[in-house]
Scaffold this motif. Structure first.
Motif, PDB file in Angstrom:
ATOM      1  N   GLY A   1       0.808  -1.221   0.000  1.00  0.00           N
ATOM      2  CA  GLY A   1       0.000   0.000   0.000  1.00  0.00           C
ATOM      3  C   GLY A   1       0.833   1.259   0.000  1.00  0.00           C
ATOM      4  O   GLY A   1       2.071   1.226   0.007  1.00  0.00           O
ATOM      5  N   GLU A   2       0.154   2.381  -0.003  1.00  0.00           N
ATOM      6  CA  GLU A   2       0.848   3.667  -0.028  1.00  0.00           C
ATOM      7  C   GLU A   2       0.157   4.658   0.885  1.00  0.00           C
ATOM      8  O   GLU A   2      -1.005   4.486   1.253  1.00  0.00           O
ATOM      9  CB  GLU A   2       0.864   4.219  -1.465  1.00  0.00           C
ATOM     10  CG  GLU A   2       2.085   3.771  -2.241  1.00  0.00           C
ATOM     11  CD  GLU A   2       2.019   4.214  -3.691  1.00  0.00           C
ATOM     12  OE1 GLU A   2       1.541   5.333  -3.930  1.00  0.00           O
ATOM     13  OE2 GLU A   2       2.440   3.425  -4.553  1.00  0.00           O
ATOM     14  N   GLY A   3       0.877   5.703   1.235  1.00  0.00           N
ATOM     15  CA  GLY A   3       0.289   6.775   2.036  1.00  0.00           C
ATOM     16  C   GLY A   3      -0.195   6.266   3.373  1.00  0.00           C
ATOM     17  O   GLY A   3       0.543   5.578   4.083  1.00  0.00           O
ATOM     18  N   GLU A   4      -1.436   6.566   3.678  1.00  0.00           N
ATOM     19  CA  GLU A   4      -1.947   6.227   5.005  1.00  0.00           C
ATOM     20  C   GLU A   4      -2.163   4.746   5.177  1.00  0.00           C
ATOM     21  O   GLU A   4      -2.165   4.243   6.294  1.00  0.00           O
ATOM     22  CB  GLU A   4      -3.271   6.968   5.246  1.00  0.00           C
ATOM     23  CG  GLU A   4      -3.067   8.439   5.556  1.00  0.00           C
ATOM     24  CD  GLU A   4      -4.367   9.124   5.882  1.00  0.00           C
ATOM     25  OE1 GLU A   4      -5.347   8.413   6.187  1.00  0.00           O
ATOM     26  OE2 GLU A   4      -4.407  10.367   5.800  1.00  0.00           O
ATOM     27  N   THR A   5      -2.380   4.037   4.070  1.00  0.00           N
ATOM     28  CA  THR A   5      -2.628   2.601   4.189  1.00  0.00           C
ATOM     29  C   THR A   5      -1.325   1.803   4.096  1.00  0.00           C
ATOM     30  O   THR A   5      -1.342   0.592   3.990  1.00  0.00           O
ATOM     31  CB  THR A   5      -3.571   2.132   3.071  1.00  0.00           C
ATOM     32  OG1 THR A   5      -2.941   2.417   1.814  1.00  0.00           O
ATOM     33  CG2 THR A   5      -4.916   2.820   3.135  1.00  0.00           C
ATOM     34  N   ARG A   6      -0.232   2.503   4.133  1.00  0.00           N
ATOM     35  CA  ARG A   6       1.068   1.854   3.991  1.00  0.00           C
ATOM     36  C   ARG A   6       1.317   0.921   5.172  1.00  0.00           C
ATOM     37  O   ARG A   6       1.180   1.295   6.333  1.00  0.00           O
ATOM     38  CB  ARG A   6       2.136   2.941   3.933  1.00  0.00           C
ATOM     39  CG  ARG A   6       3.535   2.474   3.651  1.00  0.00           C
ATOM     40  CD  ARG A   6       4.463   3.698   3.716  1.00  0.00           C
ATOM     41  NE  ARG A   6       5.831   3.313   3.858  1.00  0.00           N
ATOM     42  CZ  ARG A   6       6.647   3.180   2.823  1.00  0.00           C
ATOM     43  NH1 ARG A   6       6.229   3.449   1.605  1.00  0.00           N
ATOM     44  NH2 ARG A   6       7.888   2.791   3.017  1.00  0.00           N
ATOM     45  N   VAL A   7       1.651  -0.347   4.821  1.00  0.00           N
ATOM     46  CA  VAL A   7       1.947  -1.333   5.858  1.00  0.00           C
ATOM     47  C   VAL A   7       3.301  -1.943   5.550  1.00  0.00           C
ATOM     48  O   VAL A   7       3.537  -2.414   4.442  1.00  0.00           O
ATOM     49  CB  VAL A   7       0.876  -2.444   5.883  1.00  0.00           C
ATOM     50  CG1 VAL A   7       1.278  -3.542   6.853  1.00  0.00           C
ATOM     51  CG2 VAL A   7      -0.481  -1.876   6.248  1.00  0.00           C
ATOM     52  N   THR A   8       4.160  -1.925   6.495  1.00  0.00           N
ATOM     53  CA  THR A   8       5.461  -2.569   6.299  1.00  0.00           C
ATOM     54  C   THR A   8       5.365  -3.982   6.849  1.00  0.00           C
ATOM     55  O   THR A   8       5.329  -4.183   8.062  1.00  0.00           O
ATOM     56  CB  THR A   8       6.567  -1.786   7.023  1.00  0.00           C
ATOM     57  OG1 THR A   8       6.510  -0.432   6.580  1.00  0.00           O
ATOM     58  CG2 THR A   8       7.938  -2.355   6.703  1.00  0.00           C
ATOM     59  N   ALA A   9       5.301  -4.950   5.934  1.00  0.00           N
ATOM     60  CA  ALA A   9       5.148  -6.338   6.362  1.00  0.00           C
ATOM     61  C   ALA A   9       6.484  -6.946   6.756  1.00  0.00           C
ATOM     62  O   ALA A   9       6.561  -7.760   7.679  1.00  0.00           O
ATOM     63  CB  ALA A   9       4.510  -7.156   5.248  1.00  0.00           C
ATOM     64  N   LEU A  10       7.535  -6.551   6.070  1.00  0.00           N
ATOM     65  CA  LEU A  10       8.887  -7.007   6.412  1.00  0.00           C
ATOM     66  C   LEU A  10       9.764  -5.768   6.519  1.00  0.00           C
ATOM     67  O   LEU A  10       9.739  -4.899   5.650  1.00  0.00           O
ATOM     68  CB  LEU A  10       9.446  -7.935   5.336  1.00  0.00           C
ATOM     69  CG  LEU A  10       8.890  -9.345   5.254  1.00  0.00           C
ATOM     70  CD1 LEU A  10       9.581 -10.107   4.133  1.00  0.00           C
ATOM     71  CD2 LEU A  10       9.053 -10.072   6.585  1.00  0.00           C
ATOM     72  N   ASP A  11      10.528  -5.726   7.583  1.00  0.00           N
ATOM     73  CA  ASP A  11      11.299  -4.511   7.833  1.00  0.00           C
ATOM     74  C   ASP A  11      12.776  -4.874   7.970  1.00  0.00           C
ATOM     75  O   ASP A  11      13.233  -5.257   9.040  1.00  0.00           O
ATOM     76  CB  ASP A  11      10.751  -3.841   9.101  1.00  0.00           C
ATOM     77  CG  ASP A  11      11.356  -2.462   9.306  1.00  0.00           C
ATOM     78  OD1 ASP A  11      12.162  -2.039   8.443  1.00  0.00           O
ATOM     79  OD2 ASP A  11      11.021  -1.830  10.312  1.00  0.00           O
ATOM     80  N   ASP A  12      13.484  -4.841   6.858  1.00  0.00           N
ATOM     81  CA  ASP A  12      14.939  -5.037   6.860  1.00  0.00           C
ATOM     82  C   ASP A  12      15.328  -6.367   7.509  1.00  0.00           C
ATOM     83  O   ASP A  12      16.078  -6.403   8.485  1.00  0.00           O
ATOM     84  CB  ASP A  12      15.585  -3.851   7.586  1.00  0.00           C
ATOM     85  CG  ASP A  12      17.082  -3.799   7.311  1.00  0.00           C
ATOM     86  OD1 ASP A  12      17.498  -4.343   6.263  1.00  0.00           O
ATOM     87  OD2 ASP A  12      17.808  -3.244   8.149  1.00  0.00           O
ATOM     88  N   VAL A  13      14.804  -7.440   6.980  1.00  0.00           N
ATOM     89  CA  VAL A  13      15.085  -8.758   7.548  1.00  0.00           C
ATOM     90  C   VAL A  13      16.264  -9.414   6.834  1.00  0.00           C
ATOM     91  O   VAL A  13      16.295  -9.484   5.607  1.00  0.00           O
ATOM     92  CB  VAL A  13      13.851  -9.680   7.432  1.00  0.00           C
ATOM     93  CG1 VAL A  13      14.188 -11.103   7.834  1.00  0.00           C
ATOM     94  CG2 VAL A  13      12.698  -9.137   8.249  1.00  0.00           C
TER      95      VAL A  13
END
Lengths: 838, 284
Positions: B29-41
Motif C-alpha cells: 500500500g501507499e500513504g496512510e494505508t502503507r503497511v510494512t510487512a517485512l522490515d529489513d530482515v
C-alpha cells in the motif's frame, strides 16, 4: 429485493457480458428477420403503388386458378382497346404491351441483376409513371428509351448504340432517351419501344395480357369498373387497380413469408443454442455464489426470494440483451439490404421497425433468458444456509447416467418416428419430428459421451504435450454436463451442416449421375435468368452444318386432373437423338398421335396407366381429355410429363414461347471445337444464351445445388460464432473457479506458456467434442435421409469428407480463438494471490 | 540474467546456507494505508535442517516465506535460493527456479482434483518433462505411507492423506528447499503428528532443507531452529526448541500484541447487532 437483483447484475456484469452477447445475437437475428422482410415488403408495396399510379382499372382475362404463372394466363385481343376507350368516363385506355427486352452493356454482355427480370414496355407519352428525362421518345424498331438505373448498370448513355434482344428478335438499337420510373424497380431493367414496335415484338399474335384504364375526373374506379364490365366480352374482367394491387401484395407477402420463416428458423436455432449458454452461465454463477446466496438465506431470505432474485437477474439480462439485439438486428437488416443492393436488388432505404418486431424481440429475449435460468435459479434457492460455511463447492456430475438413459430413449423414439416417416413414401412431418427427437435425445445424452469422445479427441494433445494435455483433458471431463452444454452450439451447428452437406452432395451426385446418363447431346444451349431461348435460335441451329438433331425443350403450364405438372414439350425424334428417355411402357412416338407421356412417379401417384384418359389443361386452352401414350422413367431433363409439340404451340402465345434448354447432337466425326465456336457466334446476339458441352451442362446442373448450400452455410456459421461465445464463457468462469488450482500449478512450475496451452487444449477438446458429436449425428441423419429418398431420385450417396473435415477443423480453430481471452486471464493471475485465494 | 539449471550464476560459496534473505523489506500500500510487512530482515536458512517461522498474526511470517519461496517480490533486499539470486528474474526463470529447486506444502493441500494421488505427486516432474526417479519416488511414497491410496483422487482421501500427498509432491523433484505454509493448520492432532513426523524424517534421513511457517508451538518443536517474527522483524530465535519453551516465548508476544491492539475492544452487543443489520440491509 429488486435493488439486490440489479446489484447482482451490476456486480457480475463482466460475467454476464457473454450471456448478454448470446441473447443479443439471437435476438438480433429475430429482429433482423422481421425488419428485413418488412423493408422488402415496403419496397414491393411502393413498387405496386407506383405501378398503379394514374391507372384506375385493369382489364384482364378471367384468372385461371389452375395456372400459377402470369405469362400463361389467357390473353385478350388488342382491338378491345377501341371499345374500352369508348366507355363513358374513360380518359385513357392502353394495352399493356410488355415482354422480354435484354440490353447488351458496354462490355457486350447482357445487363442483368440477380434474378430480376429484363422488361420491355411500350412507351406512351402520357404514361403517368414514366417521365422522359433526357433525349426523345423512341421511334421505329431500332430505337429505345432506357431507365436511368439500367443505363448506369450498362455503362451506356443516350446516343449509344448497342445490341438488344427484344421479344425474340436480336437487333441493334440506338438509345435515344433516358427515362425515370416513379418508384422502385427491385432491380428489374426497363427498356421502352414505340407503340408499333412494341406491338410487333410483344404481341405478334394480336393478344395482350391486360389493359390499363384511367378514369375521367369525378368518376370513381368502382363506377368505371362496373361500366367497363358491361362492355367486356366473355372471359374478360375489369378490376380496380386497388384490388389488383392488393392481390399482388398478398402474393408477394406469401413469397416473403417464406423468407421470414427461413430466417426465423435460423434465429430459432441461434436462440436455442444461446439458451444453453445462458443456462451454463447461470449454473456457474449460482455455483460460485452459493456462499452469498446461503448467507442471504441465513439472514432470513425466503427460498422464493432467492429464486426471484436469480430469475430477476435473468430477466434484466434478457431485457438488456433483447434491447441491444433489436438495435443490432436493424443494423443486420441494413447490412443484408446492402448485400441485396449489391446484387442489383434496389430496395427502399428505410428499415421499418414495427411494434410487432419490438414486442416479439423483447418477449422472446426475456422468455429465453428466464427459462434458461429457471433450473439454476431453483438450484440456488435450495442452497442450505450451512453451505455458506463450506470451503469447497464440490460439483458432482451426478445424474449423468440417468440423463443418458432418458436421452437415449428419446433418440430411439426419434429413430422409430423417422423410420415410420420414411417407410412407404416420405412423410416429411414425421421425418422432421424424428430428426428433431434424435437430435434432442443426443443432446440430452451428450454428457454420457463426453468421457469417450473427449478422450479420443484429446489423445493427440496428450501425446504431444504430456501432462499439460492430460490436465486439459481431465478439466474438460471434470463436469461432463457443463462440457456437453458448452459444446451444444457446435453440436447443433455441425449436425445441420453435416446433414445438409450429405443431402446436398448426394443431390449433386445424383443429379450429375442422372443428367450424365440422360444427356447424349454434344452441346446444350441454356438461357440465363428468366428469358427463354427464342424459337428462332432452333431454326438457325438446325441450318448449321454438322448438326443432326436439335431438341428444344420448352416448358408448359400443365394441369392434369387438377394437379399441377411440370411438363415439357419437344419433338419426339429430336428427343430420341439428344436425350436418353427410358420408356417403361408405350412409346415416345405416341406424341405424334397427340398423346401425352407421363413419368413413373406421376403415373403411380395418380393411378394412371397406359391408355388412361385424363382431363388435361394445357396453357391457355380449355381442359380436354388426353390419352396417356407412354410412361417413362423419371427424368431430370424433360420433367414429369411430355406434351406433343403442336399442342404446345396451340397452348402457348407466341411471345411466351421459348425453350429452357436446347440440346444439340453433332454428326459423327464433326469438328466439335469449330462447331462450338459457330454456336457461340450464333447465340451471341441472343445475349442470354450460353453454349455448353454435354459435360459442362452436367457439372452446371450439379453446381446449382452449391449456391443454395453456400447461403445455408453462411447462416449456420452464426451458430459457430455463438459457440465461440459459449466456450469463452465457460472457460472464463472455470478459470475463475479454479484460481487456486491454477496458482498451485504455477507454483509447482507450470510455465505461462504451458498454462496457456492447457486452457487452449481444454477449449479445443470441448469444441472438438461438440463438432465430432454433431458431425457424426449429422452424417447419420444425412445418410438415413438419403437412403429414404432413393425412391425420390436421390439415388447416389455421396459424403463430402473433405468439407466435413474442414468444418471440424474450423471448430477446432473456433476452440483456439475462444481460449485466447480466458487463457490470457489465467496466465496473468498472480501466483501468490491465486494460490492463497479462498 | 539467465539462470540455467546447472546454476552457472551460483555465487554462494557457503554450502551450509540453502536460502538467504538480505535486508529484505516488503511494503504494501501507499500513504496512510502503507503497511510494512517485512522490515529489513536478514536471515540464513541452513541446509539440511528444518527452520520454523513463528509469530503472531500480521507479524510478517507468511510474507517472509512467500518472498523466500520466490512467490512474492520484496520491495527491496535480496533473496538467494540455493545460490541463485532471485531478484530481477523474469517470470520464466522464476517458474523454472520454483519448479526445479523449490517444493511447496500449503495449508489447504492444493491438490489437483482431476489427478490421482500418484499423478499429483509426480506433477512437478511431469510439468518439467523430467523422468521420475523410481527409487526415490518409491522411498517417498513408502515414507509418507500412501501405498494403497495412490490411485485415488483427492476427493476420496482424508485431509491427512491429502496433505501427505502434498508433502510427497513437494519432495519428489528433490528440491533444494521445501516451504511449508502452516502444513498442519487444517488437520487434527493425529494427522498433524503424521505430517510433522514425516517432515522431520525427511530432514533427518534425506537431509532435506525445510522452512515451515506455523503458529503451533507443538509443530515448531519439530524444527531444529525457530525464528520469531513480530512487526516485520526477527525479534528472537531458538535452537532445539521444545513445545513448552516455544509456548512460553510466544506468550510474551501475544501479550504485547494484545496490548498494542487497544482498539479491538469488543463492541457492545446492541451496536454489533445494528452493524450486522446495516450490512444486511445494504446488500438487500
Amino acid at each position: 429485493m429488486l435493488r439486490l437483483t440489479l446489484k447482482g447484475v451490476r456486480g457480475h456484469l463482466g460475467r454476464f457480458l457473454l450471456t448478454l452477447s448470446a441473447v443479443t445475437l439471437g435476438i438480433a437475428f429475430v429482429a433482423g428477420s422481421f425488419v428485413l422482410t418488412d423493408s422488402l415488403q415496403s419496397t414491393f408495396d411502393d413498387l405496386i403503388e407506383s405501378m398503379a399510379e394514374g391507372v384506375d382499372v385493369t382489364v384482364r382475362s378471367d384468372r385461371d386458378a389452375n395456372v400459377t404463372s402470369d405469362a400463361a394466363q389467357p390473353r385478350l385481343p388488342l382491338d378491345l382497346e377501341r371499345s374500352l376507350a369508348g366507355v363513358d368516363g374513360v380518359t385513357r385506355a392502353v394495352p399493356d404491351l410488355q415482354g422480354v427486352a435484354v440490353l447488351a452493356g458496354k462490355d457486350g454482355t447482357a445487363v442483368r441483376a440477380g434474378g430480376a427480370p429484363s422488361i420491355g414496355y411500350a412507351y406512351f407519352p402520357d404514361d403517368p409513371a414514366i417521365e422522359l428525362l433526357d433525349g426523345r421518345a423512341p421511334q421505329g424498331p431500332n430505337e429505345v428509351a432506357v431507365l436511368t438505373s439500367t443505363l448506369d448498370r450498362a455503362r451506356l448513355a443516350v446516343g449509344d448504340t448497342t445490341t438488344a434482344l427484344i421479344g425474340s428478335t436480336p437487333r441493334t438499337v440506338t438509345i435515344v432517351g433516358e427515362v425515370s420510373f416513379d418508384g422502385p424497380t427491385a432491380g428489374a431493367t426497363l427498356t421502352l419501344l414505340d407503340r408499333e414496335s412494341a406491338t410487333k415484338a410483344f404481341s405478334p399474335d394480336g393478344l395482350v395480357p391486360s389493359f390499363s384504364v384511367t378514369a375521367a375526373p369525378g368518376v370513381s374506379p368502382e363506377t368505371l369498373r362496373d361500366r367497363l364490365g358491361a362492355v367486356l366480352p366473355a372471359g374478360a374482367e375489369a378490376v380496380t387497380t386497388k384490388d389488383a394491387a392488393e392481390e399482388m401484395r398478398k402474393e408477394i407477402e406469401d413469397a416473403l413469408g417464406f423468407v421470414t420463416t427461413f430466417l426465423l428458423v435460423f434465429a430459432g436455432i441461434s436462440l436455442f443454442v444461446g439458451a444453453f449458454i445462458i443456462f451454463n452461465t447461470f449454473t456457474m454463477l449460482v455455483g460460485q455464489r452459493t456462499r452469498e446466496l446461503a448467507l442471504l438465506r441465513a439472514i432470513g431470505a425466503l427460498r422464493a426470494q432467492v429464486l426471484r432474485m436469480v430469475l430477476g437477474e435473468a430477466l434484466v439480462i434478457g431485457l438488456i440483451g433483447a434491447g441491444l439485439g433489436l438495435g443490432l438486428g436493424v443494423g443486420l437488416a441494413g447490412g443484408l439490404q446492402g448485400m441485396l443492393q449489391s446484387f442489383g436488388m434496389e430496395a427502399s432505404g428505410d428499415l421499418p421497425v414495427e411494434t410487432r418486431t419490438v414486442i416479439i424481440s423483447l418477449v422472446v429475449g426475456m422468455l429465453v433468458t428466464t427459462i434458461s435460468a429457471a433450473i439454476p435459479a431453483a438450484r440456488a434457492s435450495r442452497a442450505a444456509p450451512v453451505e455458506g460455511l463450506r470451503d469447497d463447492i464440490v460439483v458432482t456430475p451426478k445424474g449423468v447416467r440417468v440423463r443418458g438413459v432418458i436421452g437415449l430413449v428419446k433418440a430411439a423414439a426419434g429413430v422409430a418416428v423417422l423410420a415410420v416417416g420414411l417407410r412407404d413414401g416420405t412423410e416429411w412431418l414425421l421425418v422432421g419430428a424424428g430428426a428433431i427427437l434424435i437430435v434432442l435425445g443426443v443432446l440430452v445424452a451428450a454428457p454420457l459421451a463426453t468421457r469417450p469422445v473427449v478422450r479420443l479427441v484429446a489423445a493427440p494433445f496428450v501425446l504431444l504435450t504430456g501432462v499439460v494435455g492430460r490436465l486439459a483433458r481431465e478439466n474438460s471431463l471434470r463436469n461432463p454436463r457443463r462440457t456437453a452444454a458448452t459444446a451444444t452450439a457446435l453440436t447443433i451447428g455441425l449436425t445441420l451442416m453435416a446433414g445438409l452437406s450429405v443431402i446436398a452432395e448426394s443431390t449433386k451426385a445424383s443429379v450429375a449421375d442422372i443428367v450424365a446418363n440422360e444427356v447424349t447431346a454434344d452441346f446444350v444451349l441454356e438461357s440465363g435468368g428468366m428469358v427463354p431461348i427464342p424459337p428462332a435460335v432452333a431454326t438457325e441451329v438446325e441450318r448449321m452444318t454438322g448438326v443432326t438433331a436439335v431438341a428444344a425443350i420448352s416448358q408448359v403450364d400443365l394441369s392434369m386432373d387438377g394437379t399441377d405438372v411440370w411438363a415439357a414439350s419437344a419433338d419426339p425424334e429430336d428427343i430420341t437423338s439428344t436425350v436418353r428417355v427410358t420408356m417403361r411402357s408405350g412409346s415416345l412416338r405416341s406424341l405424334d398421335d397427340g398423346r401425352v407421356l407421363v413419368n413413373e412417379t406421376l403415373a403411380e401417384d395418380n393411378g394412371w396407366t397406359l391408355g388412361s384418359t385424363v382431363p388435361t389443361k394445357v396453357g391457355v386452352l380449355d381442359s380436354r381429355p388426353l390419352t396417356i401414350g407412354g410412361i417413362f422413367k423419371d427424368s431430370q431433363l424433360v420433367g414429369e410429363a411430355l406434351v406433343p409439340q403442336p399442342l404446345y404451340e396451340e397452348a402457348v402465345p407466341l411471345p411466351n414461347r421459348g425453350s429452357v434448354a436446347m440440346l444439340i447432337t453433332a454428326k459423327d466425326g464433326a469438328d466439335l471445337a469449330a462447331m462450338r465456336a459457330d454456336l457461340a457466334a450464333l447465340v451471341k446476339p441472343f445475349l442470354v444464351v450460353s453454349v455448353q458441352t454435354g459435360e459442362e451442362f452436367v457439372d452446371g446442373e450439379a453446381a446449382e445445388v452449391n449456391q443454395i448450400l453456400t447461403i445455408l452455410y453462411v447462416l449456420l456459421a452464426l451458430s459457430i460464432v455463438i459457440a465461440v461465445l459459449g466456450i469463452i464463457n465457460t472457460l472464463a468462469l472455470s478459470v475463475l473457479e479454479r484460481t487456486r488450482e491454477i496458482g498451485l500449478l504455477r507454483a509447482v512450475g507450470l510455465a505461462r506458456g504451458q498454462l496457456f496451452r492447457m486452457i487452449t487444449i481444454e477449449s479445443v477438446a470441448t469444441a472438438l467434442f461438440g463438432a465430432v458429436l454433431g458431425a457424426v449425428l449429422g452424417l447419420g441423419l444425412g445418410i438415413v435421409l438419403q437412403r429414404g429418398l432413393v425412391e425420390d431420385g436421390l439415388e447416389v450417396l455421396s459424403i463430402p469428407w473433405s468439407q466435413l473435415s474442414i468444418v471440424v477443423a474450423g471448430a477446432a480453430v473456433a476452440g483456439i480463438v475462444a481460449a485466447v481471452l480466458p487463457a490470457w486471464r489465467a496466465v496473468r493471475l498472480d501466483v501468490l494471490r491465486a494460490v492463497t485465494t479462498e | 540474467m539467465v539462470i540455467g539449471r546447472g546454476g552457472a550464476q551460483e555465487t554462494e560459496p557457503d554450502k551450509n546456507v540453502v536460502a538467504r534473505a538480505l535486508e529484505l523489506t516488503k511494503v504494501y500500500g501507499e500513504g496512510e494505508t502503507r503497511v510494512t510487512a517485512l522490515d529489513d530482515v536478514s536471515v540464513d536458512f541452513e541446509r539440511g535442517r528444518m527452520t520454523a517461522i513463528m509469530g503472531p498474526s500480521g507479524s510478517g511470517k507468511s510474507t517472509l516465506m512467500h518472498c523466500m519461496a520466490a512467490l512474492d517480490r520484496p520491495t527491496s533486499g535480496q533473496v538467494v535460493i540455493d545460490g541463485v539470486p532471485v531478484n530481477g528474474l523474469r517470470d520464466k526463470a522464476l517458474t523454472r527456479l520454483r519448479r526445479d529447486r523449490v517444493g511447496f506444502v500449503f495449508q489447504a493441500y492444493n491438490l489437483v482434483p482431476t489427478l490421482t494421488a500418484a499423478e499429483n505427486i509426480t506433477l512437478p516432474l511431469d510439468i518439467a518433462g523430467r523422468d521420475v526417479d523410481r527409487a526415490w519416488y518409491d522411498l517417498i511414497v513408502e515414507t509418507v505411507g500412501l501405498g494403497d491410496r495412490l490411485s485415488h483422487r483427492p476427493s476420496e482421501l482424508s485431509g491427512g492423506q491429502q496433505q501427505r500427498v502434498a508433502c510427497a509432491r513437494a519432495l519428489v523433484s528433490r528440491p533444494a528447499i521445501v516451504f511449508a505454509d502452516e502444513p498442519t493448520g487444517n488437520l487434527d492432532s493425529a494427522a498433524s503428528f503424521e505430517i510433522l513426523d514425516f517432515l522431520g524424517r525427511c530432514v533427518d534421513e534425506f537431509g532435506q532443507s525445510i522452512v515451515m511457517v506455523t503458529h503451533e508451538p507443538s509443530a515448531a518443536a519439530y524444527a531444529d531452529r525457530v525464528l520469531f517474527l513480530a512487526d516485520g522483524r526477527i525479534v528472537d530465535e531458538m535452537v532445539d526448541p521444545t513445545a513448552e519453551k516455544v509456548l512460553e516465548r510466544m506468550k510474551g508476544f501475544d501479550g504485547r500484541a494484545r496490548r498494542s491492539a487497544g482498539s479491538s475492544t469488543p463492541l457492545p452487543v446492541t451496536e454489533a447487532t445494528v452493524g450486522t443489520l446495516d450490512a444486511g440491509r445494504r446488500t438487500v
